[in-house]
Design a protein around this motif. Structure first.
Motif, PDB file in Angstrom:
ATOM      1  N   LEU A 154       0.822  -1.249  -0.114  1.00 19.61           N
ATOM      2  CA  LEU A 154       0.044   0.052   0.040  1.00 19.61           C
ATOM      3  C   LEU A 154       0.893   1.258   0.072  1.00 19.61           C
ATOM      4  N   ASP A 155       1.881   1.184   0.819  1.00 20.32           N
ATOM      5  CA  ASP A 155       2.744   2.499   0.841  1.00 20.32           C
ATOM      6  C   ASP A 155       3.376   2.746  -0.389  1.00 20.32           C
ATOM      7  N   ALA A 156       3.669   1.600  -1.072  1.00 21.25           N
ATOM      8  CA  ALA A 156       4.437   1.703  -2.353  1.00 21.25           C
ATOM      9  C   ALA A 156       3.372   2.309  -3.535  1.00 21.25           C
ATOM     10  N   ALA A 157       2.409   1.879  -3.306  1.00 24.13           N
ATOM     11  CA  ALA A 157       1.217   2.531  -4.310  1.00 24.13           C
ATOM     12  C   ALA A 157       0.774   3.937  -4.222  1.00 24.13           C
ATOM     13  N   LEU A 158       1.084   4.074  -2.763  1.00 24.08           N
ATOM     14  CA  LEU A 158       0.547   5.616  -2.294  1.00 24.08           C
ATOM     15  C   LEU A 158       1.908   6.624  -2.794  1.00 24.08           C
ATOM     16  N   ALA A 159       3.120   6.093  -2.450  1.00 26.79           N
ATOM     17  CA  ALA A 159       4.128   6.935  -2.829  1.00 26.79           C
ATOM     18  C   ALA A 159       4.397   7.147  -4.483  1.00 26.79           C
ATOM     19  N   ALA A 160       3.895   6.393  -5.261  1.00 31.06           N
ATOM     20  CA  ALA A 160       3.944   6.652  -6.640  1.00 31.06           C
ATOM     21  C   ALA A 160       3.190   7.571  -7.173  1.00 31.06           C
ATOM     22  N   ALA A 161       1.850   7.807  -6.406  1.00 28.55           N
ATOM     23  CA  ALA A 161       1.078   8.861  -6.836  1.00 28.55           C
ATOM     24  C   ALA A 161       1.124  10.221  -6.056  1.00 28.55           C
ATOM     25  N   LEU A 162       2.075  10.340  -5.167  1.00 28.40           N
ATOM     26  CA  LEU A 162       2.034  11.655  -4.614  1.00 28.40           C
ATOM     27  C   LEU A 162       2.488  12.883  -5.543  1.00 28.40           C
ATOM     28  N   PRO A 163       1.738  14.009  -5.372  1.00 21.70           N
ATOM     29  CA  PRO A 163       1.839  14.938  -6.361  1.00 21.70           C
ATOM     30  C   PRO A 163       3.476  15.410  -6.411  1.00 21.70           C
ATOM     31  N   GLU A 164       4.214  15.235  -5.226  1.00 19.97           N
ATOM     32  CA  GLU A 164       5.534  15.844  -5.250  1.00 19.97           C
ATOM     33  C   GLU A 164       6.511  15.153  -6.355  1.00 19.97           C
ATOM     34  N   ARG A 165       5.868  13.828  -6.680  1.00 18.08           N
ATOM     35  CA  ARG A 165       6.594  13.067  -7.461  1.00 18.08           C
ATOM     36  C   ARG A 165       5.918  13.290  -9.094  1.00 18.08           C
ATOM     37  N   VAL A 166       4.986  13.564  -9.137  1.00 17.29           N
ATOM     38  CA  VAL A 166       4.276  13.472 -10.705  1.00 17.29           C
ATOM     39  C   VAL A 166       3.972  14.707 -11.205  1.00 17.29           C
ATOM     40  N   VAL A 167       4.082  15.952 -10.523  1.00 15.33           N
ATOM     41  CA  VAL A 167       3.587  16.949 -11.030  1.00 15.33           C
ATOM     42  C   VAL A 167       4.850  17.886 -11.890  1.00 15.33           C
ATOM     43  N   ALA A 168       5.929  17.643 -11.491  1.00 11.98           N
ATOM     44  CA  ALA A 168       6.911  18.503 -12.001  1.00 11.98           C
ATOM     45  C   ALA A 168       7.148  18.233 -13.522  1.00 11.98           C
ATOM     46  N   ASP A 224      -8.167  -3.749  13.468  1.00 13.94           N
ATOM     47  CA  ASP A 224      -7.250  -4.136  12.127  1.00 13.94           C
ATOM     48  C   ASP A 224      -7.708  -3.060  11.158  1.00 13.94           C
ATOM     49  N   SER A 225      -8.233  -1.731  11.563  1.00 16.40           N
ATOM     50  CA  SER A 225      -8.131  -0.586  10.660  1.00 16.40           C
ATOM     51  C   SER A 225      -7.097  -0.175  10.203  1.00 16.40           C
ATOM     52  N   VAL A 226      -6.956   0.199   9.039  1.00 14.22           N
ATOM     53  CA  VAL A 226      -5.942   1.021   8.303  1.00 14.22           C
ATOM     54  C   VAL A 226      -5.978   2.304   8.152  1.00 14.22           C
ATOM     55  N   ILE A 227      -5.196   3.270   9.116  1.00 15.74           N
ATOM     56  CA  ILE A 227      -5.281   4.468   9.247  1.00 15.74           C
ATOM     57  C   ILE A 227      -4.296   5.300   8.684  1.00 15.74           C
ATOM     58  N   THR A 228      -4.193   5.969   7.595  1.00 13.27           N
ATOM     59  CA  THR A 228      -3.011   6.761   7.005  1.00 13.27           C
ATOM     60  C   THR A 228      -3.126   8.301   7.196  1.00 13.27           C
ATOM     61  N   GLY A 229      -4.225   8.710   7.672  1.00 14.79           N
ATOM     62  CA  GLY A 229      -4.717  10.249   7.435  1.00 14.79           C
ATOM     63  C   GLY A 229      -4.445  10.375   6.130  1.00 14.79           C
ATOM     64  N   PRO A 230      -4.567  12.057   5.642  1.00 16.30           N
ATOM     65  CA  PRO A 230      -4.872  12.386   4.517  1.00 16.30           C
ATOM     66  C   PRO A 230      -3.570  12.058   3.533  1.00 16.30           C
ATOM     67  N   THR A 231      -3.753  11.227   2.494  1.00 17.48           N
ATOM     68  CA  THR A 231      -2.462  10.635   1.785  1.00 17.48           C
ATOM     69  C   THR A 231      -1.900  11.961   1.106  1.00 17.48           C
ATOM     70  N   LEU A 232      -3.022  12.782   0.762  1.00 13.61           N
ATOM     71  CA  LEU A 232      -2.578  13.715  -0.332  1.00 13.61           C
ATOM     72  C   LEU A 232      -2.535  13.537  -1.910  1.00 13.61           C
ATOM     73  N   THR A 233      -3.180  12.331  -2.024  1.00 13.47           N
ATOM     74  CA  THR A 233      -3.269  11.878  -3.454  1.00 13.47           C
ATOM     75  C   THR A 233      -4.602  10.977  -3.405  1.00 13.47           C
ATOM     76  N   ASN A 234      -4.905  10.481  -4.486  1.00 18.58           N
ATOM     77  CA  ASN A 234      -6.415   9.870  -4.775  1.00 18.58           C
ATOM     78  C   ASN A 234      -6.121   8.985  -6.030  1.00 18.58           C
ATOM     79  N   VAL A 235      -5.875   7.760  -6.074  1.00 22.18           N
ATOM     80  CA  VAL A 235      -5.796   7.069  -7.092  1.00 22.18           C
ATOM     81  C   VAL A 235      -6.739   5.858  -6.970  1.00 22.18           C
ATOM     82  N   ASN A 236      -7.748   6.130  -6.284  1.00 14.85           N
ATOM     83  CA  ASN A 236      -9.024   5.218  -6.279  1.00 14.85           C
ATOM     84  C   ASN A 236      -8.761   3.702  -5.152  1.00 14.85           C
TER      85      ASN A 236
END
Length: 434
Positions: free
Chosen positions: A12-26, A406-418
């Motif tokens: 999950l963390d790898a999936a989120l990291a790939a879609a972070l704006p700081e990585r994909v906008v520039a 067993d909840s997964v709590i990330t807080g706001p991830t600041l991305t959204n790829v479904n």
């Protein structure tokens, strides 16, 4: 070796990291040679839009002091920017703050632009509720009533957004019309199956092929009662949207900068680093969460029991956006509903563990991304007096997984790829998660 729980969370963390704006906008910003002669106006909406705005400021090839504009994001998802105004508002049901900010965007921020100006539009999932400007003759209350009913109906995101844009003064391409004659460059983070720009945040800068008749058909399909003003608006045709061949869109460019498929591929690479083969089923699965879970359960059992169509150990990955028809007293949440149904179908299978989460950190209306299940889930639930069938009937997955821890709590991830789903199958161990 990491535990199954640690492995699934790493994916999950790898999936989120790939879609972070700081990585994909520039990579998608204009070069120094492409900067306009006139103004640069940054607008946008969505759960990732504030982080996208910050990335624009951090990587802008010219003087960032030239940037200005307005971006609307969900409460708790704001990121401080130096030159771009960030407004927080409600999601998934719009509120007065979002309505007022979107009105300002139309009336002030993009007003009076010229052909020498550039509008940089930053859009991600959640933008539909945040860009809440009711069409003439409708009220914010009208939109709230219809929105709540649609969200509980089991309608797909494409169907929900079809209705939303035909009740709006800003969605369905209308924001692009307001920007004329400036050039409009829209950067999209996709949260919809199929990555259709006309569906993401209800396509505020994209021509809409749908019609008022289509919106009425959605309301009829799900037997949704709407205010008289809404029905009259749709039946009269006053809500018709600008179509893709409208001349205004000749000055518009749209780029997908992060998608569910990109996130799944990043998770697959992470799995390989952990010594696991990953299989991506689809990035665009739809349907009732509990039904999608039954298909996943059958596939996982086939892998565990027969080594078909994949060999164990492996990870099965999928994305998309399932739906929940809320009939019980629970809060819904498509990922936890999926997991309750999956755990029920697997019935404690010793070789199968799973995680499902929404990549924005919010599953349904809850500030919880999703949850994990393991072979002990049914027995631990029973020990709390919770039958999985009852939990499913009450749409109370969040209540169950919070009680189990067993909840997964990330807080706001600041991305959204479904949605992100990962099922780990390893027949070499029958030990439950610890």
């Amino acid at each position: 070796m990491p535990s199954p729980r640690e492995t699934l969370r790493a994916l999950l963390d790898a999936a989120l990291a790939a879609a972070l704006p700081e990585r994909v906008v520039a990579a998608h910003l204009p070069t120094a040679d492409e900067l306009p002669a006139g103004r640069v106006i940054v607008i946008g909406a969505g759960k990732a839009s504030a982080a996208m705005a910050k990335a624009v400021e951090d990587h802008w090839p010219g003087d960032p002091a030239r940037l200005g504009g307005l971006v609307i994001t969900r409460y708790g998802h704001g990121v401080a920017c130096r030159h771009i105004e960030i407004v927080e508002a409600a999601h998934p049901v719009p509120d007065a703050a979002g309505c007022a900010a979107a009105h300002r965007m139309l009336a002030d921020t993009v007003h009076g632009l010229t052909a020498d100006d550039l509008v940089l539009c930053l859009i991600s999932g959640g933008g539909s509720a945040l860009l809440a400007v009711p069409a003439e003759g409708l009220s914010l209350t009208d939109k709230q009533v219809v929105g709540r009913a649609l969200l509980a109906s089991g309608a797909t995101i494409a169907e929900i957004n079809c209705v939303r844009k035909h009740l709006s003064a800003i969605k369905g391409g209308r924001l692009a019309l307001a920007c004329q004659p400036a050039r409009v460059l829209t950067l999209l983070i996709s949260d919809v199956p199929g990555d259709d720009p006309a569906i993401i945040a209800s396509g505020p800068t994209v021509g809409d092929p749908g019609s008022c008749a289509d919106a009425l058909a959605v309301l009829a399909k799900y037997a949704i009662a709407v205010p008289d003003a809404v029905r009259a608006h749709l039946e009269s045709g006053r809500g018709e949207t600008p179509k893709p061949d409208h001349p205004a869109f000749a000055h518009c460019e749209t780029r997908l900068i992060a998608t569910p498929q990109m996130a799944l591929e990043a998770a697959a690479r992470c799995a390989a680093e952990l010594g696991l083969t990953a299989h991506i089923l689809s990035d665009a699965l739809e349907g009732e969460s509990r039904d999608v879970a039954l298909v996943h359960a059958a596939l996982a059992r086939q892998v565990a029991g027969r080594g078909q169509p994949f060999s164990s150990p492996c990870v099965i990955l999928s994305g998309g956006e399932t739906t929940v028809t809320v009939r019980g007293t629970g809060s819904g949440g498509r990922n936890v509903e999926f997991l309750v149904a999956l755990a029920k179908a697997l019935n404690g299978h010793p070789a199968i563990h799973a995680l499902a989460a929404d990549t924005d950190g919010i599953d349904g209306a809850a500030e919880i991304a999703g949850a994990l299940i393991d072979p002990s889930t049914p027995t631990r639930a029973a020990a709390l007096g919770r039958r999985l069938a009852d939990v499913l009937a009450d749409n109370d997955g969040h209540g169950l997984f919070q009680a189990l821890g067993d909840s997964v709590i990330t807080g706001p991830t600041l991305t959204n790829v479904n949605d992100f789903r990962a099922i780990l199958i390893d027949t070499s161990t029958d030990k439950p998660l610890t």
